[in-house]
Motif scaffolding. Structure first.
Motif, PDB file in Angstrom:
ATOM      1  N   ALA A 226       0.840  -1.196   0.000  1.00  0.00           N
ATOM      2  CA  ALA A 226       0.000   0.000   0.000  1.00  0.00           C
ATOM      3  C   ALA A 226       0.877   1.249   0.000  1.00  0.00           C
ATOM      4  CB  ALA A 226      -0.918  -0.009   1.228  1.00  0.00           C
ATOM      5  N   ILE A 229       2.355   1.693  -3.413  1.00  0.00           N
ATOM      6  CA  ILE A 229       1.385   2.168  -4.422  1.00  0.00           C
ATOM      7  C   ILE A 229       1.329   3.688  -4.386  1.00  0.00           C
ATOM      8  CG2 ILE A 229      -1.079   2.283  -4.975  1.00  0.00           C
ATOM      9  CD1 ILE A 229      -1.274  -0.653  -4.080  1.00  0.00           C
ATOM     10  N   ASP A 230       1.196   4.237  -3.166  1.00  0.00           N
ATOM     11  CA  ASP A 230       1.058   5.683  -3.086  1.00  0.00           C
ATOM     12  C   ASP A 230       2.348   6.402  -3.440  1.00  0.00           C
ATOM     13  OD1 ASP A 230      -1.593   5.799  -2.591  1.00  0.00           O
ATOM     14  OD2 ASP A 230      -1.402   5.704  -0.402  1.00  0.00           O
ATOM     15  N   ALA A 235       0.207   6.441  -8.648  1.00  0.00           N
ATOM     16  CA  ALA A 235      -0.602   7.276  -7.759  1.00  0.00           C
ATOM     17  C   ALA A 235      -0.950   8.610  -8.402  1.00  0.00           C
ATOM     18  CB  ALA A 235       0.127   7.490  -6.440  1.00  0.00           C
TER      19      ALA A 235
ATOM     20  N   ARG B  47      -6.157  12.025  -3.996  1.00  0.00           N
ATOM     21  CA  ARG B  47      -6.378  11.085  -2.911  1.00  0.00           C
ATOM     22  C   ARG B  47      -5.452   9.885  -3.070  1.00  0.00           C
ATOM     23  NH1 ARG B  47     -12.481  10.638  -4.104  1.00  0.00           N
ATOM     24  NH2 ARG B  47     -11.456  10.802  -6.119  1.00  0.00           N
ATOM     25  N   SER B  48      -5.385   9.134  -2.012  1.00  0.00           N
ATOM     26  CA  SER B  48      -4.519   7.955  -2.021  1.00  0.00           C
ATOM     27  C   SER B  48      -5.071   6.904  -2.959  1.00  0.00           C
ATOM     28  CB  SER B  48      -4.414   7.408  -0.597  1.00  0.00           C
ATOM     29  OG  SER B  48      -4.006   6.055  -0.658  1.00  0.00           O
ATOM     30  N   THR B  49      -4.261   6.458  -3.910  1.00  0.00           N
ATOM     31  CA  THR B  49      -4.702   5.410  -4.826  1.00  0.00           C
ATOM     32  C   THR B  49      -4.930   4.108  -4.082  1.00  0.00           C
ATOM     33  OG1 THR B  49      -3.492   6.435  -6.618  1.00  0.00           O
ATOM     34  CG2 THR B  49      -4.055   4.122  -6.885  1.00  0.00           C
ATOM     35  N   ALA B  50      -4.095   3.845  -3.078  1.00  0.00           N
ATOM     36  CA  ALA B  50      -4.254   2.615  -2.318  1.00  0.00           C
ATOM     37  C   ALA B  50      -5.587   2.619  -1.595  1.00  0.00           C
ATOM     38  CB  ALA B  50      -3.118   2.480  -1.314  1.00  0.00           C
TER      39      ALA B  50
END
Lengths: 891, 108
Positions: A226, A229-230, A235, B47-50
């Motif tokens: 996670a 990813i960001d 992202a 915003r956070s993609t996760a």
């Protein structure tokens, strides 16, 4: 890794698939394949939605556009969990009508129209061919990854086109072997479906294995991923609302309309149980397939060298990490994705091509009909096999000439937009009875054309559409720019084409449906489709007992195969309580047979075939309508006849009346002749008697005078009678000349009343007049007119039987002229005599009255005719009433 | 086969089934709404993609779960999972298939 090992493993895998398909087919035929119809197998077979484009491409998509890749799975998820809305109906119709393909569905819904079948088939072939090319490309690309790793000593060469050719040929062989093994009753292919289910498991396991390896093997857990990813370039993706919504819708619509999806979703479906389970299980499959897409993309971007193709991360990540086994599994997953899609697409397309293009052509060339020409079954199978070869050849050629690469990768969505053009006709056909063939054809053609112009042809690059044309529109017409219709810019090309093609498609579909009028068969099929839950049994209306059962059996054997056809016929005969193989050709049986056949050759063809055998005597709905028309015409004709006979009987009645009148007249004439001879003889007798007495001279003076006056009276009476007769004869002969004078009506009446009163016979009569009204100047033969009046007044005096006879003379001006009514207070004239009183010699009573020879009213009528007026009896006035009418011009 | 065992509950069961079908119909609508919800906030702060992915997958799984529960409940009906008490002759095609399946030696 040695590519020889790869080749060997691939061949073993393929051999295993062949075995699975072969075994499943064998089990199914032996009747032991209950598990083959289990909901799980059905759900797994739906996984052909996930092609190599999604197996490899989803990661590439995520690397480029972040989470947007997920829309391709969200649409089908919504359709599946919403199965009660559309899929339940679609599957029920598919089963009730023995639908064999999307083209068959549309054709069947719109009156078994072959035109629509051809349009949808064309659309499907054009839309699917690039997609097949895409699968071939993915297999060659993935092989190339291994050959690049290879030292070059292996069997695998970098000759991609050759690889693609081998793959295409292998797939063609597999599809022909298991896809056209037999013309199954419902086009269900257990071998193929089972092999696909196995492949579905392989690709899911492969992708999950790679995902688990990436998350827990390379990245140290979900939390780390996670964070990665960001932190990764992914992202930075921007959520494009229009694209997000449009792609979700597009994938949902394509899920329903893609030929291969229709094949597994509807055609291969056995019962609603399968669908109900798949409604949650297939979304779960999609969920698992997309769970690790973003992590793989992120880790691939982080670990692999700059410029690596993200479309192949699933394969290159394990390879780069040295996990050859995992890479092998991933390769098999991708291989499975590609091959299962191609196999089902080829089956679906070949069914369409053979049922909607080859068979109608063959049937029209062979006018002899299905019963006398060669083996239909073989023809259909050959058509299928050739079609499969042609479809795969198209795919290969497309791959060769498009040159692969980026252009091909984009073809997935383009293909979706093309096939989605079927959606308005499909949904309209399922839910709206007013949808017509014309509307469906107009919408499909327009949508197809817009898709080709705005999306498909531009996808070939500048070879077809020059850049300046794309920028300024064809011939400089700005609002026709392929990617900015009506000057509305800024939409992504896919969204632009999707919106415009579907909007115009739907608009034309609705408009033409509203203004056109469906054929009877269309309306029937429309009702069958829209109200499938009310009456699942098809009604098509074959005439009973016309088609020969034996001919039908011969034909059915050719299409379904001997054993199956015989079993069907025997069961039907048994159901009718007959032994042997030949049931009575009842409409129910013909209907059932047609449905069974349509499972093999499509509804339109089956209908035509049974129609050919049933011959001209078979009653289609069209014929029924024609019969109804004829009946209507006969009804009209008979009502015309009825009117004519009515007229005849009216004439006959009139003739009868005339006859009665004539008979009566004849009787009256006879009566009158005896009367007149009596009338003439009575005075003659007195004259002779008294003249004899006078001649003998035996009488004295007063008696002599008396006798002489009797003789004179009698002579006068005779003269008057003869005068009347002469008068009437003159009047009737028209030889009378009128002596026109000017006088007031009052004066004429005065004269008539005075003359009538002066007559000796008859009782005193009270005459009432309104002199003010009588002040009308007449220009007519007043002598003749007063003769008429005298006659009427004298009649009243003679015949009025009231205690105090009274006659009212009433003058009025009406439209018909000057009207003079003479109404007395007597008993009047009986209704049965009214018709006779104006006839000559008529007399109502036997009462003998002086001078009453029955000629007065006859003379009056003749006079009034001459004067241009009328005299008529006026019933219902409380007594005898006569109406004399004089033309006003004369008054 | 409910039979005469509990006739008094028949109306109630039909009612329950209708409501289950209503719920079934609502699932995709709720799903569409929830999937499109992120669009409302698009264009504002990144915003956070996760987190976004997490939200999507949770909604997704929720849909699957609800569909599963509803199908399980619907499957208990005597008329089968796809039967609707408001539709006449729901068994027509099933019966149709049985008579058709009889003569064919192989299964469908």
């Amino acid at each position: 890794m040695n590519s020889n090992v790869l080749i060997s493993v691939s061949l073993v895998y393929v051999a295993f698939l062949f075995l699975v398909a072969f075994g499943a087919d064998k089990w199914a035929r032996a009747g032991r394949g209950a598990w083959l119809r289990s909901p799980i197998v059905y759900t797994l077979s739906l996984s052909i939605y996930c092609t190599a484009w999604t197996f490899y491409g989803a990661v590439g998509y995520a690397a480029r556009s972040g989470l947007e890749f997920v829309t391709i799975y969200l649409g089908p998820t919504l359709v599946m969990v919403g199965w009660w809305w559309i899929l339940r109906k679609l599957v029920r119709i598919g089963r009730a009508q023995r639908i064999t393909s999307v083209a068959d569905l549309i054709s069947s819904r719109y009156g078994k129209s072959n035109l629509l079948g051809v349009i949808v088939t064309t659309l499907a072939v054009v839309g699917t061919t690039p997609y097949i090319a895409l699968q071939l490309q993915s297999v060659t690309l993935s092989l190339a990854v291994f050959s690049a790793e290879d030292s070059g000593t292996g069997l695998v060469t970098s000759d991609a086109p050759a690889t693609a050719l081998w793959v295409a040929a292998g797939l063609a062989v597999f599809t022909v072997m298991f896809g056209t093994r037999n013309l199954d009753v419902n086009e269900r292919h257990h071998g193929v479906v089972t092999a696909i289910a196995v492949e579905a498991v392989v690709k899911l396991v492969a992708l999950l294995a790679v995902g688990i390896f990436v998350v827990w093997g390379l990245s140290g857990g979900a939390a780390n991923v996670a964070r990665m990813i960001d932190a990764s370039p992914i992202a930075e993706w921007q959520l494009d609302g229009g694209r997000w919504a449009a792609l979700t819708f597009l994938s949902a619509a394509a899920f329903l309309t893609l030929p291969r999806m229709f094949q597994v979703l509807v055609v291969e479906n056995v019962d609603e149980n399968q669908l109900a389970t798949a409604s949650w299980a297939f979304p779960l499959y999609l969920f698992l397939m997309s769970l690790f897409v973003v992590p793989i993309a992120v880790v691939g971007l982080a670990r692999l060298p700059e410029g690596s193709n993200p479309d192949l991360f699933v394969l290159t990540l394990p390879l780069a990490e040295g996990h050859n086994g995992l890479a092998m599994l991933a390769f098999l997953g991708g291989f499975s994705s590609a091959t299962s899609m191609v196999i089902v697409a080829a089956i679906a397309l070949s069914t369409m091509v053979s049922n909607h293009i080859v068979m109608p052509l063959w049937l029209s060339f062979r006018q002899g009909g299905a019963s006398v020409s060669g083996d239909v079954r073989n023809i259909v199978l050959i058509a299928r096999r050739v079609s499969i070869g042609v479809v795969l050849a198209f795919g290969y050629l497309y791959y060769r000439f498009s040159g692969g690469g980026e252009a091909l990768a984009a073809i997935g969505l383009i293909s979706f937009v093309g096939i989605v053009q079927v959606l308005p006709a499909m949904l309209g056909g399922l839910f709206w009875r007013g949808a017509t063939r014309v509307g469906a054809a107009a919408g499909l053609i327009a949508g197809f054309a817009i898709w080709a112009y705005a999306l498909f042809l531009p996808s070939f690059g500048t070879a077809l559409f020059a850049p300046e044309m794309m920028a300024t529109g064809p011939w400089g017409i700005g609002w026709l720019r392929p990617q900015a219709f009506f000057g509305i810019e800024g939409m992504a090309p896919v969204v632009h084409a999707l919106v415009w093609s579907l909007v115009i498609n739907s608009a034309l579909f609705f408009t033409f449906s509203l203004v056109s009028f469906p054929t009877p068969l269309e309306r029937l099929q429309g009702a069958q489709f829209v109200n499938v839950f009310e009456h699942s049994k098809a009604r098509r209306g074959w005439a009973s007992g016309v088609a020969e059962a034996e001919d039908l059996l011969i034909m059915a054997q050719r299409i379904m195969g001997g054993a199956q056809a015989q079993a069907l016929f025997r069961a039907q005969a048994a159901a009718q309580g007959k032994s042997g193989y030949l049931p009575d050709t009842t409409p129910e049986f013909l209907e059932r047979l047609e449905r069974e056949l349509s499972g093999s050759v499509g509804a339109a063809t089956a209908h035509a075939m049974v129609g050919q055998i049933a011959g001209g005597a078979a009653v289609s709905v069209k014929d029924l309508m024609a019969v109804a028309d004829e009946t209507q015409q006969m009804l009209e004709y008979s009502s015309q006849l009825e009117a004519k006979s009515e007229e005849l009987s009216r004439t006959a009645r009139q003739l009868q009346e005339a006859n009665e009148k004539l008979t009566q007249l004849s009787i009256q004439k006879d009566a009158f002749l005896s009367q007149i001879s009596h009338e003439l003889r009575t005075p003659m007798t007195s004259i002779r008697a008294f003249s004899e007495i006078l001649r003998d001279g035996a009488v004295d003076g007063p008696a002599q005078h008396h006798y002489a006056s009797i003789i004179e009276d009698e002579a006068i009476r005779l003269t008057r009678l003869l005068d009347d007769l002469l008068d009437l004869a003159v009047l009737e002969a028209g030889q009378v000349t009128l002596n026109v004078q000017s006088a007031t009506l009052g004066a004429v009446l005065d004269r008539a009343v005075a003359a009538a009163r002066s007559a000796t016979d008859g009782r005193p009569l009270d005459i009432r007049r309104d002199r003010a009204r009588e002040d009308v100047t007449l220009e007519t033969d007043t002598d003749r007119l007063s003769q008429v009046f005298i006659n009427i007044i004298a009649n009243a005096r003679k015949y009025c039987d009231a205690a105090k006879p009274r006659l009212t003379i009433w003058v009025s001006k009406q439209e018909s002229g000057l009207v003079i009514d003479f109404i007395d207070n007597g008993a009047g004239i009986p209704a049965d005599a009214e018709a006779m009183i104006f006839e000559k010699f008529s007399r109502l009573t036997d009462q003998q009255k002086a001078g009453g020879a029955g000629l007065g009213l006859a003379i009056s009528r003749e006079i009034m005719n001459k004067l241009g007026g009328t005299i008529a009896y006026l019933p219902g006035q409380g007594g005898a009433a006569f109406r004399v009418t004089l033309p006003l011009a004369a008054g | 086969m409910v039979g005469p065992r509990e006739p008094i509950f028949l109306g109630r069961e039909t009612y329950r089934r209708r409501r289950l079908i209503d719920a079934m119909r609502l699932v995709p609508m709720a799903g569409a709404l929830l999937f499109l919800l992120p669009l409302l906030g698009s264009g504002t702060a990144p915003r956070s993609t996760a987190l976004g992915g997490f939200y999507l997958f949770v909604v997704w799984f929720g849909l699957i779960f609800f569909a599963f529960v509803l199908v399980r409940a619907l499957a208990r009906a005597p008329g089968g999972v796809g039967s609707d008490p408001l539709e006449p002759e729901t068994g027509a095609t099933a019966e149709d298939d049985k008579t058709g399946g009889g003569p064919a030696p192989g299964p469908r």
